[in-house]
Structure formats: C-alpha cells, structure tokens
Design an enzyme around this catalytic site. Structure first.
Site, mmCIF file in Angstrom:
data_model
loop_
_atom_site.group_PDB
_atom_site.id
_atom_site.type_symbol
_atom_site.label_atom_id
_atom_site.label_comp_id
_atom_site.label_asym_id
_atom_site.label_seq_id
_atom_site.Cartn_x
_atom_site.Cartn_y
_atom_site.Cartn_z
ATOM 1 N N LYS A 78 0.858 -1.198 0.000
ATOM 2 C CA LYS A 78 0.000 0.000 0.000
ATOM 3 C C LYS A 78 0.884 1.235 0.000
ATOM 4 C CE LYS A 78 -3.940 2.148 2.414
ATOM 5 N NZ LYS A 78 -4.955 2.010 3.475
ATOM 6 N N SER A 159 -10.031 2.199 2.491
ATOM 7 C CA SER A 159 -9.106 2.939 1.671
ATOM 8 C C SER A 159 -8.081 2.052 0.963
ATOM 9 C CB SER A 159 -8.350 3.969 2.522
ATOM 10 O OG SER A 159 -7.529 3.320 3.476
ATOM 11 N N SER A 183 -10.457 0.114 6.896
ATOM 12 C CA SER A 183 -9.839 0.084 5.565
ATOM 13 C C SER A 183 -9.121 -1.193 5.162
ATOM 14 C CB SER A 183 -8.864 1.247 5.420
ATOM 15 O OG SER A 183 -9.570 2.416 5.160
HETATM 16 N N1 GLN Z 1 -13.554 4.824 5.765
HETATM 17 C C1 GLN Z 1 -13.005 5.343 6.981
HETATM 18 C C2 GLN Z 1 -12.566 6.762 6.773
HETATM 19 O O1 GLN Z 1 -12.793 7.263 5.738
HETATM 20 C C3 GLN Z 1 -11.859 4.469 7.442
HETATM 21 C C4 GLN Z 1 -10.630 4.664 6.659
HETATM 22 C C5 GLN Z 1 -9.489 3.817 7.152
HETATM 23 O O2 GLN Z 1 -9.674 2.847 7.859
HETATM 24 N N2 GLN Z 1 -8.296 4.244 6.806
HETATM 25 O O3 GLN Z 1 -12.010 7.360 7.610
#
Ligand code: GLN
Length: 490
Positions: A78, A159, A183
């Site tokens: 990532k 994400s 995410s």
């Molecule tokens: N979808 C959540 C956010 O937008 C979690 C994102 C994540 O876990 N990095 O913050």
C-alpha cells in the site's frame, strides 16, 4: 498445476521450495498480468526491475537452501508504507514527488523475510475513504462484476482499494494494507478476500504515513486465512521506533493454525444485527449455523454504545488527521506552490495539494480541536471512546468472540456511489468500533449477494486474540467454500 498467478501465498511458497517454479518466473508472471490489467488502476507505482532483481536473489537463496519465510513471493505494498528510494505518495498530490530516504518497519520486515515488491498500490488519499475514489491518481476498479450488469465498474472498497483489487485480480499474491476505521476489513469484504486488522500496536507504525495515529494499524489482504496468518506473523514486530508498539512475542500463527470453534461462545451483537438488509441477515445466520455445527454456542449480547461509534470516530480521526497533516506545508518535503508571502505559500500548497475529502477532514479536525470547542467535541469523544472500550471489555467477560457482517451491503458501482460524505461514512458502521477499542478484527469472505458480489463476515476478539480469530476464521472459510463464487478470469 494452476497458472502461477492463481496460486495462494502459501501455495506459491510450497511451489518455490519444491522447485516447481522459480521466483523469477513467478514474478514475471505477475508483471505480465499487471501489464494486462492496468485498467483496474490498482498500482500507483510499479517496480518491475526491483521485483526481478529481488526474485533473482531469492532463486539464489533457494538454491543454497537459505530461503527465508517469504522468499521470492511477490507482494503489493500500500502506498502509505514508506519504501526507501521508491516514491511513496499516500495517493496525494502533495506527496506526488516524495521519495522516502527510509523504509517502514512493516515493509522492512517483509524485505528481511525475502519478499518481492511488485509496486505501490493505489488507495484513498491519506487513507480517507471507503471506496477508493479519493485518490489523486484516479479511482481503483474491482475485478468483480455484477451479474445483472457486467458492464458496470464496481468499487473495490477503501481505503486499501488498490491492495484489494491487486490481490483479487491476481496482480499480487498478497498485499499490505492499513485500517483506521475499516480500511482493511471493508475492502476485504467488498473484494472477496481475507483481511485482518490486528490489535493496536502489534504492527509498528514507523514509516507509515499517519492518518489518525491512535487508530491506525497495518495488516494484510490475502486470498486465504492461512495466507493472512503468514503475512501477519511477518509484518508484526516489537519496534523501539514506535512508542505505541506492543512488546509481545509474535506467535507463529500459521504453524499454530487449527480450524476450531469447539466450546466457543460466539456473541451476536443486538445493535449490529438490527435493521440489516436481507443479504446481510442471511449471511449472519449462515455464519451462526456454521459455527454451531463446529461446536460453538450462540449468545445474544448488547453493545449499548454502538450508535455513538461513528460520530466519535468522525471527531477523533479528523482531529488527529488535522494535526498529522500539518506537516505538509510545502517547505520541508512534497509539492510546493509558491506564494508572495510564507502564509500564501502554505495556503496555495495545501489548497492545491490536498483533495476535497482531505480538506474536509482537516477543517472538521481543526474545528473540534479549537479552543472554544475542544471540551464539547474532542474531550467528549474521548470519553465516549472509553465507554465503547469498556462495553467491549464487559462483553468479552461473557463471550469469546463477536460475529458481525463486515459491511451493511456488498460493493456498489462507481457511478452509483453515495455522493454525500455521511452516507459513505456509514460503510464503516461495523468496523470503526474495533479501532476505537484497539481490538483485532478479521473479515472472511463468506457468500455473495443476489448480484454475485462478495459479502464478508467479521470476527472481533479481545486484545491479542489473533490466533483464536485465525482458527475460527478458518472454520468459516471451510464452511463458506467461497472459492465457488470467484468469477475472475483471464
Ligand atoms: N472509511 C473510513 C474513513 O474514511 C476508514 C478509513 C481507514 O480505515 N483508513 O475514515
């Protein structure tokens, strides 16, 4: 034998050690497939030359019987793990020219284990999002198709959407990911993969681009539970460079893995099972049946603080993000947009460098931390976070694990995505609580909706219960036999 790119991580490891193929052949097969599937936009930066050089060294080591645990296995990383000498952008324009002079601990652990890096995977900008549509490098497309409308582009979740699409489309054997509010688990559920967010502090955050430091955790996205066990035991380590790193011995999750749910008390959370749509409800019922067949008992429990979790998360995460992202000022590193004064340089750089969702979070975070509102919002949210944690602690006195759907729905089409941010935030309703309490959670692909798109079940356990989670996840994996739903072709 299957095509090389169809192997799971553990199968590929066997194949290499038994000299069924070489690491260079395996790596080349992935590079060729990445070339063919560029339309998914799963990678921001591809590193084929580096990968082939690493694979060559791995072949040498295998020939000398000096193979390390992940010797010669091609992975996606990532793009928020800093990789020395390889551009690391966090999918933001502001870091589009950033080449880290150091390696994150997690990626270093993988390199030390002999892994091959195919490239840096796409993601939501600074890991903010649930559909991988906020990347400055464009959205990621899932390899999954709706039965009713195969022409529609489906989101992979976010994400860590690039990592999810890369693994689901067989453009990497496995990938690293990070989870601040869901995410890892949400894209795992959307893309038919296994994803585990470990206990807070199990993986070092050193060299991970920070979003909300008290919630961020690294973990893997893989095809199978066994693969996830192998990845996590390699990624995790105690690290003096991260003050929140746990000083615990990392078990050999893979060798200790034994699918079992006998005598296990499984909690079904009232607040997570109300108002589920039919697909999610059926899936949860199936999950319960599978675990009961394996010797578990079902217990109905209540986590009364659940309805406060999303609002609490959307105060704490933006607050920490606004502080963490203050470092991107156009002076020290990253993109700079000049101005007549220093203030103008900051403003121009940050206005141009950050996307809309990131700017929204910075504004919210700055607001809830401001002098007049700190007590009313941030301090209050921290108190609620404590109550959420206590709620889980009390529940784990009664049951061993909790079983929930990972997400309320299956993935949606790119052009049918929710346009208002709050509806998007609801994707993480079953996952954020786990981050707020620092607990481990794993998503296992368990079925499909009526359009053939993947659905996941989540298991949540007490601190450091990763081995138990792997063992139960393996029971769900065997029972669900998710492989039969996989539609990914050429
Ligand atoms: N979808 C959540 C956010 O937008 C979690 C994102 C994540 O876990 N990095 O913050």
């Amino acid at each position: 034998m299957k095509a090389l790119t169809d192997l799971t991580l553990t199968e590929a490891r066997e194949a290499l050690l038994n000299k069924k193929c070489s690491a260079v052949d395996l790596t080349q097969a992935f590079i060729d497939r990445m070339e063919k599937h560029k339309d998914l936009n799963a990678y921001i930066t591809e590193t084929p030359e580096i990968a082939l050089a690493q694979a060559k060294e791995s072949d040498q080591r295998i020939a000398e019987n000096k193979a390390r645990p992940l010797e010669g296995l091609p992975l996606g990383i990532k793009d928020l793990f800093c990789t020395k000498g390889i551009r690391t952008t966090a999918a933001s324009k502001i870091l589009s020219n950033f080449v880290p002079p150091y390696e994150s601990t997690v990626s270093q652990n993988l390199l030390d284990a002999g892994a091959v890096f195919l490239g840096k995977t796409n993601m939501d900008e600074f890991a903010m999002g649930s559909a991988n549509i906020t990347s400055a490098f464009g959205p990621v497309i899932s390899p999954w198709k709706k039965k009713s409308n195969p022409g529609k582009q489906i989101v992979p979740g976010g994400s860590s959407g690039g990592s999810a699409a890369a693994v689901a489309a067989h453009l990497a054997l496995a990938a690293t990911a990070s989870d601040t509010g869901g995410s890892i688990r949400q894209p795992a559920a959307f893309s038919g993969l296994v994803g585990i967010k470990p206990t807070y502090g199990l993986c070092s955050r050193y060299g991970m681009v920070a979003f909300a430091s008290s919630l961020d955790q690294a973990g893997p996205l893989t095809h199978t539970v066994r693969d996830a066990a192998l990845m996590l035991q390699t990624m995790a380590s105690h690290d003096k460079k991260d003050a929140t790193s746990l000083n615990v011995k990392i078990p050999d999750y893979l060798s200790n893995l034994s699918p079992s749910a006998k005598g296990l008390k499984v909690g079904i959370v009232k607040e997570y099972s109300e108002n589920l749509n039919e697909d999610a409800q059926k899936l949860l019922q199936k999950g319960m049946d599978w675990l009961v067949q394996a010797g578990a008992t079902i217990h109905h429990v209540s986590l009364k603080t659940t309805s406060y979790a999303l609002p609490t998360y959307y105060i704490i995460a933006p607050a920490e993000a606004s502080s963490n992202l203050a470092r991107y000022d156009g002076v020290r590193y990253g993109v700079r947009v000049e101005g007549k004064t220093l203030d103008e340089l900051y403003e121009n750089t940050r206005r141009e460098g950050f996307g809309e969702e990131v700017r929204r979070r910075i504004m919210i975070g700055t607001y809830v931390l401001s002098a007049g509102y700190y007590d009313a919002y941030y301090l209050k949210a921290q108190k609620v976070q404590k109550l959420i944690t206590q709620d889980f602690e009390n529940t784990f006195k009664e049951v061993d694990v909790l079983l929930t759907p990972t997400t309320p729905t299956a993935a949606f089409a790119l052009d049918e995505r929710p346009t208002d941010p709050v509806t998007m935030y609801l994707n993480d309703i079953f996952t954020v609580t786990v981050n707020l309490a620092g607990l481990p959670g794993i998503s296992v692909p368990s079925g499909v909706d009526n359009d053939g798109l993947p659905l996941g079940l989540q298991l949540i356990g007490p601190h450091l219960s990763e081995q138990t989670l792997f063992n139960i996840a393996a029971v769900l994996e065997d029972a669900a036999d998710f492989k039969k739903h996989i539609q990914i072709g050429e």
